[in-house]
Design an enzyme around this catalytic site. Structure first.
Site, short mmCIF file in Angstrom:
data_model
loop_
_atom_site.label_atom_id
_atom_site.label_comp_id
_atom_site.label_asym_id
_atom_site.label_seq_id
_atom_site.Cartn_x
_atom_site.Cartn_y
_atom_site.Cartn_z
N GLY A 1 0.82 -1.20 0.00
CA GLY A 1 0.00 0.00 0.00
C GLY A 1 0.85 1.25 0.00
N ARG B 1 0.62 -4.97 -5.15
CA ARG B 1 0.87 -6.18 -4.38
C ARG B 1 1.02 -7.37 -5.34
NH1 ARG B 1 -0.47 -4.78 0.91
NH2 ARG B 1 -1.95 -3.05 1.10
N GLY C 1 6.91 -3.08 3.27
CA GLY C 1 6.82 -3.57 4.63
C GLY C 1 7.38 -4.97 4.79
N ILE D 1 2.61 2.17 7.15
CA ILE D 1 1.93 3.28 7.79
C ILE D 1 1.51 2.92 9.21
CG2 ILE D 1 -0.45 2.75 7.11
CD1 ILE D 1 -0.71 5.74 6.33
N ASP D 2 1.42 1.61 9.51
CA ASP D 2 0.98 1.15 10.83
C ASP D 2 2.05 1.27 11.91
OD1 ASP D 2 -1.58 0.50 9.97
OD2 ASP D 2 -1.03 -1.53 9.43
N ARG E 1 -4.49 -2.53 10.83
CA ARG E 1 -5.01 -3.88 10.57
C ARG E 1 -4.77 -4.81 11.76
NH1 ARG E 1 -6.27 -7.40 6.49
NH2 ARG E 1 -6.32 -5.71 4.98
N TYR F 1 -8.18 6.28 3.55
CA TYR F 1 -7.28 6.53 2.42
C TYR F 1 -6.79 7.97 2.37
CZ TYR F 1 -8.86 1.92 1.08
OH TYR F 1 -9.14 0.58 1.10
N MET F 2 -7.48 8.86 3.08
CA MET F 2 -7.04 10.26 3.11
C MET F 2 -5.73 10.40 3.88
SD MET F 2 -10.69 12.09 3.84
CE MET F 2 -9.95 13.71 4.06
N ARG G 1 -3.29 8.41 4.24
CA ARG G 1 -2.09 7.81 3.65
C ARG G 1 -1.76 8.38 2.27
NH1 ARG G 1 -3.29 1.61 1.60
NH2 ARG G 1 -4.28 2.16 -0.36
#
Length: 588
Positions: A241, A304, A329, A359-360, A405, A509-510, A512
């Site tokens: 992502g 992906r 990642g 991002i996590d 997630r 989604y905003m 990221r």
């Protein structure tokens, strides 16, 4: 320093205005046309609210200051040193010179690389490092043995990394960077190790800790590769992502590679799948990437999916790629290592370097992953919007679903930054829906408004996904917890005959897709530069990152073998979260 005793008409000492006038006068003397738009944001930059990172930092400092005072400590200040919040004697500040930019140091070298400005020192004067006060910290500290610092069972483990010179002959080329940006003091030796910060919670902390020792990243005087080799190329790919800062990393990779003298840099469109598709390869130039850091997403179109890595290795070999940079990642790093192994099988010499992207913020060892601060800042804006909705509409709940997630770092940090949330739900928590509903009812009866933040991973805890559906990256598709929770709250209030209005906000989604903020932009640029330095020195099968405020190189298996990091519900961050929201335990 710039005015340097110049006589200023009318006593004007504002260097900005003075410099503007001097430049205009110089251009006029040269009979050249010039317009200057002068901007002075001096008071603006200090008068704005704190961003997400500073908001969390400030609240943490305040809490620790109170904790210290209540414990009886005095003559102290609170600060973060090497990613640890500590108590420091006030004398440690007053007996040292104030921090200044070291014009012989790494950050100034990075500044020079970015601006491409020459040495502006007057003739015959060399830049000097800032002077240190002689007394320093010696008078307010005492020497202790290493045994007094390490506890019983503590161990230091060195994470060794691979250098291609172990298998292939090195070119042993003197770096061209010595003639341009970096002073001799900034080049690192092959044994420049950095050890994680030693720490002990209390005398009861006797379990034994493992501290990692990692090789410092940065420029080396002798290169494994010859940048002048016209047959050599580099390639960059982004996988998984998107997140803020990808374009900043791509930009700086290209610029640093070309500063070394690499003639050809490829960008691969569409992730690993693009590696085996010749039409997906584009050539990147400095001009092409000059302004991309101002754009969100990735100009290389992240994707992906994994074709055979043996085919990726052959494709890279056919293009003459000797430095291969992979942005992604945990899964992406596993793929990069498979490509590295496939290259070994075909005896192909190539530096494979990963730059961790998630991002996590769930990669172990690293202080933080790039894009996380930007995402939290944007997420906090969504929470504030929910707060405005809830407080300006009757009987209203602002419900915000955020990314996360398997871990709740974004939800937790955004909640701590916004400081207006009544309940924050993360995947690491055990949650009884009945207790949650009772608490929401109590808050609404008391305040008439509420703000609830839920991480997307609660789609596998509050309600269970069947796990049968997978995305292209092999991840389980989660049930959408946001609409579910909205419907459940509405239904519960209806049963109790209580009025409620729910304003649901999903900025998934905003948060990221925006460009990196100042902190992440700088972090991305530095990571990219460290990646290129490592590749040119011949290191391979590595990733770069910041550990305890030091930029280091890690073997890729150190990123992939430990799984992902989660937020400790018995740890300090969660304790601060509960203190901020005042939420009870929702455990069954």
């Amino acid at each position: 320093s710039l005015l340097n005793g110049a006589t200023i008409p009318g006593g004007e000492t504002d260097v900005g205005v003075w410099l503007k006038d001097e430049i205009l006068a110089h251009f006029k003397l040269k009979q050249k046309t010039l317009t200057i738009k002068y901007i002075d944001p001096t008071d603006m930059i200090r008068a704005v609210p704190a961003n997400a990172q500073d908001s969390v930092y400030c609240s943490t400092l305040a809490r620790q200051a109170v904790n210290g005072a209540m414990a009886g400590f005095t003559g102290i200040t609170v600060a973060k040193v090497y990613e640890r919040v500590c108590y420091i004697p006030t004398l440690a500040f007053t007996r040292q010179a104030l921090k200044r930019v070291n014009v012989k140091g790494r950050w100034f070298a990075r500044l020079l690389f970015s601006t491409k400005q020459p040495d502006l020192s007057p003739a015959g004067i060399s830049p000097k490092a800032p002077a240190l006060r002689k007394e320093g910290l010696k008078s307010c500290s005492r020497a202790v043995s290493i045994n007094a610092v390490l506890g019983n069972g503590d161990e230091v483990h060195r994470l060794e990394i691979i250098n291609l010179a172990e298998k292939f002959p090195s070119r042993n080329v003197q770096t061209p960077m010595k003639r341009t940006v970096f002073s001799e003091d900034l080049f690192l030796a092959g044994d420049a190790w950095s050890t994680q910060t030693f720490s002990r919670g209390s005398a009861r902390d006797v379990g034994g800790r493992k501290y990692m020792q990692l090789l410092r990243s940065g420029p080396r005087e002798v290169l494994h590769w010859d940048p002048a080799d016209p047959e050599m190329a580099a390639a960059i790919v982004t996988c998984g992502g998107i997140c803020p800062g990808l374009n900043s990393v791509i930009r700086e990779l290209v610029k640093m590679l070309m500063a070394y003298g690499v003639k050809k840099v490829y960008g691969i469109i569409g992730g690993f799948k693009g590696c085996v598709s010749p039409d997906s390869w584009i050539e990147l130039t400095e001009e092409r990437v000059q302004d991309i850091h101002n754009e969100g997403g990735s100009i290389l179109v992240s994707d992906r999916g994994n074709p055979p890595h043996s085919e990726i290795a052959k494709s890279l070999k056919s293009k003459g790629v000797r430095q291969y940079f992979v942005l992604g990642g945990d899964g992406t790093h596993k793929g990069a290592m498979q490509t590295f192994d496939a290259m070994q099988e075909i005896d192909y010499e190539c530096s494979v370097v990963g730059i961790p992207k998630t991002i996590d913020n769930d990669i172990p060892l690293l202080d933080t992953s790039f894009g996380f601060d930007t995402a939290c800042t944007e997420a906090a804006k969504a929470i504030v919007s929910a707060y405005v909705e809830s407080t300006t509409n009757a009987n209203c709940i602002g419900l915000v679903k955020l990314m996360g997630r398997h871990c709740g770092f974004i939800a937790a940090h955004a909640t701590l930054a916004a400081r207006v949330v009544d309940a924050c739900l993360i995947p690491e928590m055990d949650i009884s829906q009945e207790k949650l509903m009772d608490y929401i009812v109590e808050v609404m009866k008391t305040k008439k408004h509420a703000v609830i933040v839920v991480a997307e991973g609660c789609g596998d805890t509050i309600l269970k996904s069947d796990g049968s559906e997978k995305d292209a990256g092999g991840n389980k598709v989660l049930a959408d917890v946001g609409p579910y929770l909205k419907d459940e709250i509405t239904s519960h209030f209806k049963k109790l005959n209580l009025p409620v209005s729910i304003k649901y906000i999903d900025p998934t989604y905003m948060i990221r897709s925006v460009p990196a903020n100042a902190y992440d932009s700088l972090y991305c640029a530095t990571l990219a530069q460290q990646a290129v330095h490592g590749a040119m020195a011949g290191y391979s099968g590595i990733s770069v990152g910041k550990v305890d405020e030091r930029y280091v190189m890690l073997p890729i298996h150190a990123v992939t073998s430990q799984g992902t990091r989660s937020l400790d519900v018995n740890g300090r961050v969660f304790e601060r979260l509960v203190a901020a929201t005042k939420q009870p335990s929702f455990a069954p």
